[in-house]
Design a protein around this motif. Sequence first.
Motif, short mmCIF file in Angstrom:
data_model
loop_
_atom_site.label_atom_id
_atom_site.label_comp_id
_atom_site.label_asym_id
_atom_site.label_seq_id
_atom_site.Cartn_x
_atom_site.Cartn_y
_atom_site.Cartn_z
N GLY A 82 0.83 -1.21 0.00
CA GLY A 82 0.00 0.00 0.00
C GLY A 82 0.86 1.25 0.00
N ARG A 83 0.30 2.31 -0.58
CA ARG A 83 0.94 3.65 -0.57
C ARG A 83 2.36 3.62 -1.13
NH1 ARG A 83 -1.03 4.82 5.60
NH2 ARG A 83 -3.21 4.32 5.19
N ASN A 84 2.52 2.93 -2.26
CA ASN A 84 3.86 2.84 -2.85
C ASN A 84 4.08 3.92 -3.91
OD1 ASN A 84 6.40 1.73 -3.01
ND2 ASN A 84 5.83 0.21 -4.55
N HIS A 90 -0.55 8.89 -4.92
CA HIS A 90 -1.75 8.22 -4.40
C HIS A 90 -1.85 8.37 -2.88
CE1 HIS A 90 -4.90 5.45 -3.42
NE2 HIS A 90 -4.07 4.70 -2.74
N ALA A 91 -0.73 8.25 -2.18
CA ALA A 91 -0.77 8.45 -0.71
C ALA A 91 -1.35 9.83 -0.41
CB ALA A 91 0.63 8.30 -0.13
N LYS A 92 -0.91 10.83 -1.19
CA LYS A 92 -1.37 12.21 -0.94
C LYS A 92 -2.84 12.40 -1.28
CE LYS A 92 3.15 14.33 -1.35
NZ LYS A 92 4.14 14.61 -2.39
N GLU A 93 -3.32 11.77 -2.37
CA GLU A 93 -4.73 12.01 -2.74
C GLU A 93 -5.68 11.48 -1.67
OE1 GLU A 93 -6.06 10.19 -6.44
OE2 GLU A 93 -5.35 8.20 -5.83
N LEU A 94 -5.23 10.48 -0.88
CA LEU A 94 -6.08 9.98 0.21
C LEU A 94 -5.63 10.55 1.56
CD1 LEU A 94 -6.75 6.23 -0.74
CD2 LEU A 94 -8.11 8.26 -1.27
N LYS A 95 -4.80 11.60 1.50
CA LYS A 95 -4.35 12.31 2.71
C LYS A 95 -3.61 11.39 3.69
CE LYS A 95 -7.66 16.07 2.28
NZ LYS A 95 -7.91 15.74 0.87
N ASN A 96 -2.84 10.47 3.13
CA ASN A 96 -2.00 9.60 3.95
C ASN A 96 -0.55 10.05 3.86
OD1 ASN A 96 -3.95 7.58 4.85
ND2 ASN A 96 -4.09 7.01 2.71
N ALA A 97 0.21 9.76 4.92
CA ALA A 97 1.63 10.09 4.90
C ALA A 97 2.35 9.18 3.89
CB ALA A 97 2.22 9.89 6.29
N VAL A 98 3.41 9.70 3.30
CA VAL A 98 4.23 8.87 2.40
C VAL A 98 5.06 7.93 3.29
CG1 VAL A 98 6.10 8.95 0.70
CG2 VAL A 98 4.26 10.66 0.63
N PRO A 99 4.96 6.62 3.08
CA PRO A 99 5.60 5.68 4.02
C PRO A 99 7.12 5.65 3.92
CG PRO A 99 4.58 4.47 2.23
CD PRO A 99 4.23 5.92 2.01
N THR A 100 7.75 5.34 5.02
CA THR A 100 9.20 5.17 5.02
C THR A 100 9.56 3.68 4.98
OG1 THR A 100 9.12 5.30 7.43
CG2 THR A 100 9.67 7.31 6.26
N GLU A 101 8.58 2.83 5.17
CA GLU A 101 8.75 1.37 5.05
C GLU A 101 7.54 0.85 4.31
OE1 GLU A 101 9.95 -1.69 8.17
OE2 GLU A 101 9.62 0.13 9.32
N PRO A 102 7.65 -0.24 3.53
CA PRO A 102 6.48 -0.76 2.81
C PRO A 102 5.33 -1.10 3.78
CG PRO A 102 8.47 -1.79 1.99
CD PRO A 102 8.87 -0.99 3.21
N ILE A 103 4.10 -0.82 3.33
CA ILE A 103 2.90 -1.19 4.09
C ILE A 103 2.33 -2.43 3.40
CG2 ILE A 103 0.53 -0.48 4.61
CD1 ILE A 103 1.60 2.43 4.62
N THR A 131 1.94 -4.28 -6.39
CA THR A 131 2.99 -3.31 -6.04
C THR A 131 2.49 -1.90 -5.75
OG1 THR A 131 3.38 -2.95 -8.39
CG2 THR A 131 4.77 -4.58 -7.29
N GLY A 132 1.18 -1.73 -5.60
CA GLY A 132 0.63 -0.42 -5.24
C GLY A 132 0.09 0.33 -6.45
N THR A 133 -0.73 1.33 -6.16
CA THR A 133 -1.43 2.04 -7.24
C THR A 133 -1.00 3.49 -7.34
OG1 THR A 133 -3.62 2.28 -8.24
CG2 THR A 133 -3.47 2.88 -5.92
N PRO A 134 -0.94 4.01 -8.58
CA PRO A 134 -0.72 5.45 -8.75
C PRO A 134 -2.02 6.22 -8.48
CG PRO A 134 -0.90 4.39 -10.90
CD PRO A 134 -1.02 3.30 -9.86
N LYS A 135 -1.98 7.54 -8.58
CA LYS A 135 -3.16 8.35 -8.24
C LYS A 135 -4.30 8.15 -9.26
CE LYS A 135 -2.47 12.82 -10.52
NZ LYS A 135 -1.35 12.78 -11.39
#
Length: 220
Positions: free
Chosen positions: A20-22, A26-39, A186-190
């Motif tokens: 998630g959030r790779n 996409h992390a930003k469009e859902l107002k999530n922090a950009v991860p420092t480790e894979p989710i 591997t995660g989704t773009p925006k």
Amino acid sequence: MTARNITRFWEWGRKIICVGRNYADHAKELKNAVPTEPILFLKPPSAYVTEGSPILVPLYTSNLHHEVELGVVIGKGGTAILQSEAMEHVAGYALCLDMTARDIQDECKSKGLPWTLAKAFNTSCPVSEFISKDRIPDPGNVKLWLKVNDQLRQSGCTSQMIFSIPYLISYISDFISLEEGDLILTGTPKGVSAVQEYDELQAGIEDVVTMSFKVDRQDN
Ligand SMILES: O=C([O-])CC(=O)C(=O)O
Ligand SMILES: [Mg+2]
């Protein structure tokens, strides 16, 4: 491969491991922090659906989202795989959708609960045909797109991934042993957005593959 045909990996009953959030956009469009480790989260093999069968809207959601993602099919299992050897464990790829009940995910997030019902329901993992490894020489630089009823909703490039495919294989295999036939999303773009019953989803990887799925009502 040997006795079993890896090109029908979805019939094997192996794990689907999702990242998630790779993609920062996409992390930003859902107002999530950009991860420092894979989710990481999982889908069961019962989530698979292939072309010709519909994506079913779970009865408990009113906000089902599409997420187009590059899937990596594992050809050779392993534990604590080195990043430098990770690509030797890849048999090929598949274009995948990580269908997400966004309203349920939001509820789970606010309560600190796991995402299982938001992510792992029946038909939550539509997949394309198997794409052999040689058909995508640089999986870190391919364009993905998704249209709903002929309208472009997602368009991104795997070069935007925060964590690369070799990094993800190495990271995951430190905790969860990878087996032949496993699939990594591997995660989704925006551009994620809602789909409705009777919508037609089309997605593709550049000139490599396209696929289409209908969204349908779930009979109860
Ligand atoms: O639900 C989410 O936003 C996390 C996820 O799967 C992704 O980023 O691909
Ligand atoms: Mg996803």
